[in-house]
Structure formats: C-alpha cells, structure tokens
Design a protein around this motif. Structure first.
Motif, PDB file in Angstrom:
ATOM      1  N   LEU A 591       0.846  -1.192   0.000  1.00 19.73           N
ATOM      2  CA  LEU A 591       0.000   0.000   0.000  1.00 19.73           C
ATOM      3  C   LEU A 591       0.879   1.239   0.000  1.00 19.73           C
ATOM      4  N   GLY A 592       0.404   2.292  -0.643  1.00 15.67           N
ATOM      5  CA  GLY A 592       1.153   3.545  -0.658  1.00 15.67           C
ATOM      6  C   GLY A 592       0.372   4.622  -1.367  1.00 15.67           C
ATOM      7  N   THR A 593       0.831   5.858  -1.222  1.00 13.42           N
ATOM      8  CA  THR A 593       0.107   7.001  -1.793  1.00 13.42           C
ATOM      9  C   THR A 593       0.516   7.210  -3.243  1.00 13.42           C
ATOM     10  N   TRP A 594       0.319   6.181  -4.052  1.00  8.30           N
ATOM     11  CA  TRP A 594       0.565   6.275  -5.480  1.00  8.30           C
ATOM     12  C   TRP A 594      -0.631   5.654  -6.206  1.00  8.30           C
ATOM     13  N   ASP A 595      -0.669   5.855  -7.507  1.00 11.15           N
ATOM     14  CA  ASP A 595      -1.793   5.339  -8.291  1.00 11.15           C
ATOM     15  C   ASP A 595      -1.846   3.822  -8.159  1.00 11.15           C
ATOM     16  N   GLY A 596      -2.985   3.301  -7.694  1.00 10.93           N
ATOM     17  CA  GLY A 596      -3.142   1.868  -7.493  1.00 10.93           C
ATOM     18  C   GLY A 596      -2.654   1.373  -6.150  1.00 10.93           C
ATOM     19  N   PHE A 615      -7.689 -11.705   0.582  1.00  8.31           N
ATOM     20  CA  PHE A 615      -7.970 -10.845   1.730  1.00  8.31           C
ATOM     21  C   PHE A 615      -7.755  -9.401   1.285  1.00  8.31           C
ATOM     22  N   HIS A 616      -8.854  -8.639   1.213  1.00  5.90           N
ATOM     23  CA  HIS A 616      -8.782  -7.270   0.708  1.00  5.90           C
ATOM     24  C   HIS A 616      -8.545  -6.294   1.873  1.00  5.90           C
ATOM     25  N   HIS A 617      -7.716  -5.293   1.624  1.00  5.07           N
ATOM     26  CA  HIS A 617      -7.453  -4.272   2.641  1.00  5.07           C
ATOM     27  C   HIS A 617      -7.084  -2.964   1.948  1.00  5.07           C
ATOM     28  N   GLN A 618      -7.312  -1.865   2.668  1.00  5.91           N
ATOM     29  CA  GLN A 618      -7.123  -0.534   2.084  1.00  5.91           C
ATOM     30  C   GLN A 618      -6.241   0.335   2.982  1.00  5.91           C
ATOM     31  N   LEU A 619      -5.640   1.316   2.338  1.00 11.21           N
ATOM     32  CA  LEU A 619      -4.824   2.304   3.049  1.00 11.21           C
ATOM     33  C   LEU A 619      -5.720   3.223   3.879  1.00 11.21           C
ATOM     34  N   VAL A 620      -5.268   3.556   5.082  1.00  7.09           N
ATOM     35  CA  VAL A 620      -5.924   4.581   5.897  1.00  7.09           C
ATOM     36  C   VAL A 620      -5.034   5.812   5.852  1.00  7.09           C
ATOM     37  N   ALA A 621      -5.546   6.895   5.295  1.00  2.17           N
ATOM     38  CA  ALA A 621      -4.731   8.091   5.080  1.00  2.17           C
ATOM     39  C   ALA A 621      -4.270   8.687   6.403  1.00  2.17           C
ATOM     40  N   ASN A 622      -3.071   9.272   6.378  1.00  2.00           N
ATOM     41  CA  ASN A 622      -2.541   9.952   7.555  1.00  2.00           C
ATOM     42  C   ASN A 622      -3.270  11.281   7.764  1.00  2.00           C
ATOM     43  N   THR A 623      -3.426  11.650   9.013  1.00  2.00           N
ATOM     44  CA  THR A 623      -4.022  12.960   9.298  1.00  2.00           C
ATOM     45  C   THR A 623      -3.075  14.080   8.888  1.00  2.00           C
ATOM     46  N   ASP A 624      -1.762  13.812   8.954  1.00  2.00           N
ATOM     47  CA  ASP A 624      -0.766  14.790   8.521  1.00  2.00           C
ATOM     48  C   ASP A 624      -0.512  14.565   7.030  1.00  2.00           C
ATOM     49  N   GLU A 625      -0.970  15.480   6.184  1.00  2.00           N
ATOM     50  CA  GLU A 625      -0.860  15.309   4.740  1.00  2.00           C
ATOM     51  C   GLU A 625       0.579  15.345   4.251  1.00  2.00           C
ATOM     52  N   ARG A 626       1.508  15.780   5.095  1.00  2.00           N
ATOM     53  CA  ARG A 626       2.911  15.824   4.682  1.00  2.00           C
ATOM     54  C   ARG A 626       3.597  14.475   4.856  1.00  2.00           C
ATOM     55  N   TYR A 628       3.912  10.527   4.002  1.00  2.00           N
ATOM     56  CA  TYR A 628       3.534   9.639   2.906  1.00  2.00           C
ATOM     57  C   TYR A 628       3.676   8.164   3.270  1.00  2.00           C
ATOM     58  N   ASP A 629       4.181   7.874   4.460  1.00  2.00           N
ATOM     59  CA  ASP A 629       4.276   6.471   4.860  1.00  2.00           C
ATOM     60  C   ASP A 629       2.894   5.964   5.264  1.00  2.00           C
ATOM     61  N   VAL A 630       2.705   4.658   5.173  1.00  2.00           N
ATOM     62  CA  VAL A 630       1.422   4.053   5.520  1.00  2.00           C
ATOM     63  C   VAL A 630       1.533   3.492   6.935  1.00  2.00           C
ATOM     64  N   GLU A 631       0.787   4.085   7.861  1.00  2.00           N
ATOM     65  CA  GLU A 631       0.834   3.640   9.250  1.00  2.00           C
ATOM     66  C   GLU A 631      -0.267   2.633   9.552  1.00  2.00           C
ATOM     67  N   PHE A 632      -1.457   2.824   8.956  1.00  2.00           N
ATOM     68  CA  PHE A 632      -2.594   1.942   9.240  1.00  2.00           C
ATOM     69  C   PHE A 632      -3.256   1.496   7.938  1.00  2.00           C
ATOM     70  N   CYS A 633      -3.909   0.341   8.018  1.00  2.00           N
ATOM     71  CA  CYS A 633      -4.770  -0.100   6.919  1.00  2.00           C
ATOM     72  C   CYS A 633      -6.071  -0.610   7.517  1.00  2.00           C
ATOM     73  N   SER A 634      -7.115  -0.615   6.722  1.00  2.00           N
ATOM     74  CA  SER A 634      -8.404  -1.135   7.170  1.00  2.00           C
ATOM     75  C   SER A 634      -8.699  -2.433   6.419  1.00  2.00           C
ATOM     76  N   THR A 635      -9.374  -3.349   7.075  1.00  2.00           N
ATOM     77  CA  THR A 635      -9.652  -4.651   6.481  1.00  2.00           C
ATOM     78  C   THR A 635     -10.989  -4.653   5.758  1.00  2.00           C
ATOM     79  N   ASP A 636     -11.116  -5.572   4.796  1.00  2.00           N
ATOM     80  CA  ASP A 636     -12.348  -5.657   4.012  1.00  2.00           C
ATOM     81  C   ASP A 636     -12.684  -7.133   3.789  1.00  2.00           C
ATOM     82  N   GLN A 637     -13.208  -7.465   2.652  1.00  2.00           N
ATOM     83  CA  GLN A 637     -13.767  -8.785   2.395  1.00  2.00           C
ATOM     84  C   GLN A 637     -12.695  -9.866   2.257  1.00  2.00           C
ATOM     85  N   VAL A 638     -13.129 -11.110   2.528  1.00  2.00           N
ATOM     86  CA  VAL A 638     -12.367 -12.305   2.189  1.00  2.00           C
ATOM     87  C   VAL A 638     -13.148 -13.047   1.120  1.00  2.00           C
ATOM     88  N   ARG A 639     -12.497 -13.341  -0.003  1.00  2.00           N
ATOM     89  CA  ARG A 639     -13.154 -14.029  -1.115  1.00  2.00           C
ATOM     90  C   ARG A 639     -12.386 -15.303  -1.467  1.00  2.00           C
TER      91      ARG A 639
END
Length: 810
Positions: A591-596, A615-626, A628-639
């Motif tokens: 995960l990262g703040t780039w396209d895709g 196992f699907h998961h998504q990036l959780v954006a930082n509150t500090d917009e400056r 760019y590292d990914v500190e948290f992710c949120s979980t989603d579906q298992v298919r």
C-alpha cells in the motif's frame, strides 16, 4: 557538477566556438520539423512520420549541429520531451564527430538535469563509440567514472541507461585495450569487481569475452533456437568457454547478495549456456545457482537476488534428471515470496512431477532433503581428535563437538585453527538443515487445508522415518481407516513391528489409509479429549492442531454468498500486518500514496493449490498530509476462487471446502488479532482519538474463534499453576485477584481493566513470567502475554515499576 565531470579536460574558447558554430540555425530548423510532426506525437515515433524524411537528406554538418542542439534541449529543458529517437536518428551515420564534441556533450550533461527517459545520454554515448582510441585517451578517467555513476543511477530507465553504458564502454575498451568489455561485470554491484578480481585470466581467455557478450544479449527467460545455436558455436570455438561459464556461476552461487540488473541479465544467459552441458556436475551447479538467484534479503523477501536468472534457471532445472532439481524446487516452493518466481516454481514442479509420474503433492514430499542425516536426525563426523555432530533438536539444527564421548561447550579452539574449512562446511550444513526445517514446518501445516490420504507405508516413510519431517510428523495427531469412511484418530507410536497409530486409550488403531487429523472434522468431545491428552502427556505440537481454531460458515456469510465480512472494518498496524501476511505465505502488493496503491489484495493458495483465498485491505490516510508512509490499513472482504486450468474462477463461500475455509479464515483472524490497534497496550496513551471508538469496542469485544481456543487452553493450564486460587475465567475475561486491586484481562486483546471502576491499566509485560509452565503450542503469542500479565498482577504487591504503581494508586 557530477564527480566524473571534474575529471573532464577543459575546452578552449576556440574549441567551444567551433563546436557551437551553426547551433542556433540548426536548432530552429529541427524545431520546425518537430512542430510540423507534433500531430503524430502520441501515435508514432517522430522519426517515423513523413516530415522526418527531409531531415535524413540534410548535409552531415547540419545533422551534427541539429543533434547537438537536441542534446542541449534534452539535458537542460525544464520540460524535456522524449527526444531519444530524435537524437539517435540525427547522430546516425558517418558524421564528423570530434573529441571536443564529446567533451562539450559531457559538460552539458553535467550541468543539466538527469531525466528518467535518458535522452541526455544518447549523443555522448554515440560519439564516444565513434571516436578513435587516440581521441579518447585523456578522457578515460572521466568516462570510467561516468560509467560507474550510470550503473548506479536508478532514476534513468533501464534501456537508455544500458545502451549508454554499452556504447561508452565500447569506446573505453578500444581506448584502453581491455579484453573483457567494460559494460560486463561492472561495479554496479559487489559481484562484478569480485568476479573480475578472482577470475581475470579466465574472463580474458580467447573467445570468452565474445561468449559473455552473447550471454548478456538474451532478452527473455527462454532462449530462441538461433541464440542457442550461436552459444553452442561460441562454446565450441572458445577453449576456456565452458570453464568460464562454470567459474562465474560458481562464484555467484557462493556470493549470496543481490545483483545489478545488467549482471542479472548476463547470468540469465550463462545458465542457458550451462544447460547445454548434460553432466551431473552441471545439474548440481544449476541447482545451486537457482537457489542463490531466488533467495532474497531478509528485510525484502519479495525481491530475489537475481530474478531474471531465477526465472530462467527454474525452467531449465525442471528438465534435468536426478534429485537435485526436485529438492531445490521443492524448497523454493515454501521459501520464495516473489509472486513471479513462485508461479514459475509451481509450474516447474508440476511439469517435473508429470515427467516422473507424480502429483505435485508427492513431488513436494519426495523432494525433502535429508542432508545425509541418519533416521534419528544426527550426522556424526570426525574432525581431528574430535567428533562433530549435526543434529535436529526440537525444530532447530545444532552443531556440537565432543571428545572421547565427553560433550564440549562451543567449538574447540583447535578446530577453529586447524580445521577451518571443515568447520565452515559443517556450519553451512547446519544452516541448510535449519532452512529445510523451516520450510517443512510450513509445508506440513499447509496439509491441514487438504483432503489428502496416504498409504500406511508411504505415511510412515515420509512423515515418521524421514530425519527432517519426522520432527513434526511424530508430534501430530493422525487418523487411520480401513474403508475410507470410519476414521480413528491417534498419535504415532513405534512398536516392535514398526510405526502404528495409538488412540486415546493407547490401543493400536487398525487401517491401511492415513490422513492428518483436523478438529473441523471431529466432534466437540473428541476435540476436548485430545486437548486434555496433549496437556496431560506434556506434548508440544509443532503448531496448533489439538487446540486449532475452527471457523464454520455463518448465516451472514451465507447471505453475502460471494464473500465474508467477518473480519472487515478493523484497523491494523500496516507494517506489522504486511510482514505477518508475507510470513504466513500470502502474496500482497504494498500500500502507498501512489496510483493503485490505495488498496491491495493478499492471496494464498489452499487445498493443495486448488483453491485461493483473497484478503482485501485498504490504506488509511494519515491525518498529517505531509506524511507519505502508511501507518494503518483497514480490512475488508475475504473471497475465494477455485483453480480452473491456468485461471481462477470466483466461488461462493458456501461451495468452499470446510478445511479450506477454516484455514484461510484462521490466517485472517491471526492478522487482525496480532496487528489490530486494539491489541496495542499503549494505544490509549498516544493521545490519538481518531480510532478511539474502534479501539475501545474491539478491546472488549466478543471472543473470536482464536480467543475462544485461548480461553480453553487457559482453563486447562491455570489449574496447574501456583496462581490457580487467584484467577477465574468468565465469558470474555480472565479475572485476577491481586493484593492491591482486582483485574480483568480481555482474552482477545489482552487489555487490562482494574476493578471496580474499569480504569485501563497499561502494562507491556515480559513473556518469561510464566516460568516453566508447559504450553501445548508456541504459535499464539497472546496466550503467553496474558499468562505473563496474570502472574504479574496476582503478585501486584511485588511490582516495583513506578509507571505501573502510579496507575494502581490512581
């Protein structure tokens, strides 16, 4: 200015005027052509449109000046276009290039910008390749330094960078008389200089440089027939060609570090050259090169040391005879984390098995290396007056020494001094056994998701008598049957007639078929009986089996039909989660703040490779917009998906086999349980309330299957401890009565609440506080954490930590 530019000789004013004469006029003319051709820009190369044909008829001096003008444009423009083809086309042909032209071009490169299209490298590379050796003589130091800078420049695209290094290197070689091309085995990695230093004579032998250059020209994993015929001719005409191929590959097999992309390309060609030799020595070397190329740094398991070489070598190794290909590929199947290499390994194993009449599962079993160990897991050898023993103890490989049957502590000094080579060999063997043990543990645990049966003889030979696999097989519960319908579970036991399966009463269970026991197929009473038996006998299983969590389909999952939301909407610490996902054999993009990069899908095969969980998961954006590292992710579906030839077909969860479903969901539960912010004992002190509601609700939530198993284990363990009279279990908590206060430890998150006001208590406890308490498995760190906290809180009057005492006194 770049370091290499400081080595350039200065141009006189007269020389500079001569180089730049007519530059402005040529720039205007070529820009007019480019403007007229701009309508084709996104569909064709500019040099392929009709307007460009007029440029090809220009006088050589005008073409030369236009090339210099476009070089200046490509190196200094603030918005450079892709002028690679333009500069290359203008410079093509017999133009009157001079040494001063090259120095001027290099000065422009040094003071300009470096763009990833590499257009600024095109002209100096062409000019360097065209000049006579005498004109390059005083430029050799600067060009050498430039090549060294280019091979380490990761911001320029590979093709223009490689072309520049090749052309400049060709000019350098003519100027210096070097026999081994400069662009081969360069100093872009540590291996190139090492190979040149150790194999200089071999590399410079007649015909060898031409052979190496041809090997480096291979563009794809599979060599075309024409390329192979040419390599055969070069090997036949170069007396030292075969020795050079083997020497370079031997050096790489011992190197064990990542390679530069150019060196990787060279070695890819070399393994194809090696494959032309059918002898057993060549097969053994190819196996070792494959393992070295597919290996990866510990901190970057998804990036092999030489991916191009690995992909080609895997394909070639699968077509060789003997045991080395089988064992090497099987080991890679459980250790490689790179998706492209892993898919090649699986295909190669399937092809190898088909050639030998085995299924893929049988290939994996038969390929387990015994490393020369005896059935008892030991290998003894004399080292001078000492006896060295390499042995499997538990799940580790150990090297020990003895003298006159008296065990020694450590390695004797005499062995280090007089038998250094033998000691190095034994240490390497010990390390290899450790790697095989680690891979086997993962493979055997993976059998829990398969509907697999063995004949009694195959089972005992592969899982009880093999010196590596036996360390796991002998501590697992198996089932036997005579008809394939009624199964009896038991533990392996050696009797006078060989291995048998002993049931809970200690009687031998009859049957000629064997399968691995899984609690999802057992009754509740049987599962509880085996848990009690494991604890009572002091058996430590290699992974959770008797205490394994079971995940059954829920009504909610039947309603969603195509996916499970059971572990959705959790907040995970991303770095730990990603590391754990990969450690459990799942493949996932970062995960990262780039396209895709804002969402990812972790996948893993189950059921012997016939099923795949996602196992699907998504990036959780930082509150500090400056940041760019990914500190948290949120979980989603298992298919889930089922294999259909070379593709995967999405499958409703109701159609997924119970073993596959349970094992996949167990992994996802592990990711959530270990890396959720709710399991962080210091979260409440961070002052971050963005996820406070999630943290609080999850920290005291209903128990998941893994936490329920933990509760059952505690119910059986705690009565055996010296704090049994101070603890009790309730639905979600372990209650501990201390001297100062009473406490509740949540069995899922491990978080502590103090009674009677439910104040939160933050303790980061050491895990060694459980003393000598026997645990039936060691793959649940939360169980150890809860036990250590319970022991500490039961004796809270002995706590000396001021941060804990301050919280107790509040």
């Amino acid at each position: 200015m770049a370091d290499w530019a400081a080595l350039l000789p200065a141009l006189t004013d007269a020389d500079r005027r001569r180089v730049e004469f007519g530059l402005a006029e040529a720039a205007a003319r070529i820009r007019a052509v480019l403007h007229a051709a701009s309508t084709y820009h996104w569909r064709f190369s500019v040099t392929n449109v009709p307007e460009w044909s007029a440029v090809e008829t220009w006088p050589v001096e005008l073409r030369r000046s236009a090339a210099l003008a476009m070089h200046l444009e490509s190196a200094t423009s603030s918005t450079p276009t892709a002028l690679n083809d333009v500069v290359r086309s203008l410079a093509d042909g017999e133009l009157p290039w001079t040494r001063e032209d090259l120095v001027w071009c290099l000065e422009v490169c040094a003071r300009g910008e470096s763009y990833d299209n590499g257009a600024h490298l095109e002209l100096p590379a062409v000019v360097a390749a065209r000049l006579a050796p005498a004109e390059l003589a005083d430029l050799v130091p600067a060009l050498d330094a430039l090549v060294s800078a280019l091979v380490g420049d990761h911001f320029v695209a590979a093709e223009p960078r490689r072309r520049a290094v090749l052309l400049i290197g060709a000019g350098l070689d003519r100027a210096t008389g070097r026999s081994v091309p400069s662009w081969l085995l360069h100093d872009g990695d540590g291996f190139g200089p090492l190979a040149r230093a150790e194999l200089g004579v071999v590399l410079a032998a007649p015909g060898v440089p031409e052979l190496l250059a041809h090997c480096a020209s291979l563009e794809k994993p599979t060599a075309p027939a024409k390329w192979q015929r040419r390599v055969d001719d070069l090997l036949a005409t170069a007396p030292g060609g075969t020795a050079a191929v083997r020497s370079i590959l031997e050096a790489f097999a011992a190197y064990g570090l990542p390679l530069h992309d150019d060196t990787d390309r060279l070695l890819r060609g070399l393994v194809w050259a090696l494959s032309r030799q059918p002898d057993e020595r060549a097969t053994d070397l190819l196996a070792r090169v494959t393992a070295a190329a597919a290996a990866a740094p510990r901190q970057s398991p998804g990036f092999p040391h030489a991916q191009k070489t690995a992909v080609a070598a895997i394909q070639l190794l699968a077509g060789r005879d003997g045991e080395a290909p089988l064992r090497t590929l099987a080991r890679l199947a459980v250790t490689v984390r790179n998706k492209a290499v892993q898919s090649r390994v699986q295909s190669a194993l399937a092809n190898l098995g088909a050639l030998r009449g085995w299924s893929l599962n049988e290939v994996m079993e038969l390929a387990v290396d015994d490393h020369g160990l005896a059935p008892d897991g030991r290998l003894c050898t004399g080292v001078g007056p000492y006896e060295a023993a390499v042995e499997v103890i538990g799940e580790k490989a150990r090297l020990t020494f003895s003298r006159d049957a008296v065990a020694l502590k450590g390695v004797p000094a005499a062995v280090k001094q007089a038998y250094g080579g033998e000691l190095q060999r034994l240490r390497k063997l010990t390390k290899s056994i450790g790697a095989t043990l680690s891979g086997e543990r993962q493979r055997v645990e993976g059998l829990l998701s398969e509907e697999r049966t063995w004949s009694y003889s195959d089972w005992s030979a592969r899982y009880l008598e093999h010196p590596i696999t036996a360390t796991y097989g002998r501590r697992l519960v198996w089932e036997t049957s005579s008809d394939g319908h009624r199964w009896t579970a038991g533990l392996p036991r050696r009797d006078s007639d060989g291995w048998t399966i002993a049931n809970l009463e200690g009687r031998a269970a009859p049957g000629d078929q064997v399968r691995l026991w899984h609690p999802v197929r057992a009754t509740t009473d049987e599962v509880l009986a085996w848990r009690e038996h494991v604890l009572a006998t002091g058996l430590t299983q290699p992974f959770k089996q008797a205490f394994r969590e079971v995940y059954l389909l829920t009504p909610a999952e039947e309603r969603t039909h195509t996916y499970s939301n059971r572990f959705a909407a959790h907040i995970l610490r991303y770095r730990q989660a990603n590391a754990l996902v990969r450690a459990r054999g799942w493949q996932a993009g970062y995960l990262g703040t780039w396209d895709g990069g804002y969402e990812s899908e972790a996948t893993k095969p189950f059921g012997g490779g016939m099923w795949r969980a996602s196992f699907h998961h998504q990036l959780v954006a930082n509150t500090d917009e400056r940041r760019y590292d990914v500190e948290f992710c949120s979980t989603d579906q298992v298919r889930f998906a089922q294999r259909d030839g070379a593709t995967w077909q999405p499958t409703p969860v109701v159609d997924v086999p119970p073993l596959v479903f349970s094992e996949a969901m167990r992994d996802v539960d592990l990711f959530v349980g270990v890396t959720s912010i709710a399991s962080d004992p210091q979260w409440a002190d961070r002052g971050e309330d963005r996820f406070h509601a999630y943290w609080h609700s999850t920290a005291i939530a209903e128990l998941t299957p893994s936490a329920q198993v933990r509760k059952d284990a505690l119910a059986r363990l705690l009565p055996r401890t010296n704090i049994a009279d101070r603890v009790r279990l309730s639905e979600r908590y372990l209650h501990v009565r201390g001297t100062i206060r009473s406490y509740r430890i949540h069995l899922g998150s491990g978080n502590i609440m103090m009674e009677p006001d439910d104040a939160y208590l933050c303790i980061v406890a050491a895990r060694d506080r459980t003393g000598r308490l026997h645990l039936p498995f060691d793959d649940d760190p939360m169980l150890s954490t809860i036990l250590s906290k319970a022991f500490m809180l039961a004796a809270d009057d002995t706590i000396t930590d001021t941060t804990v005492l301050g919280q107790l006194a509040r």
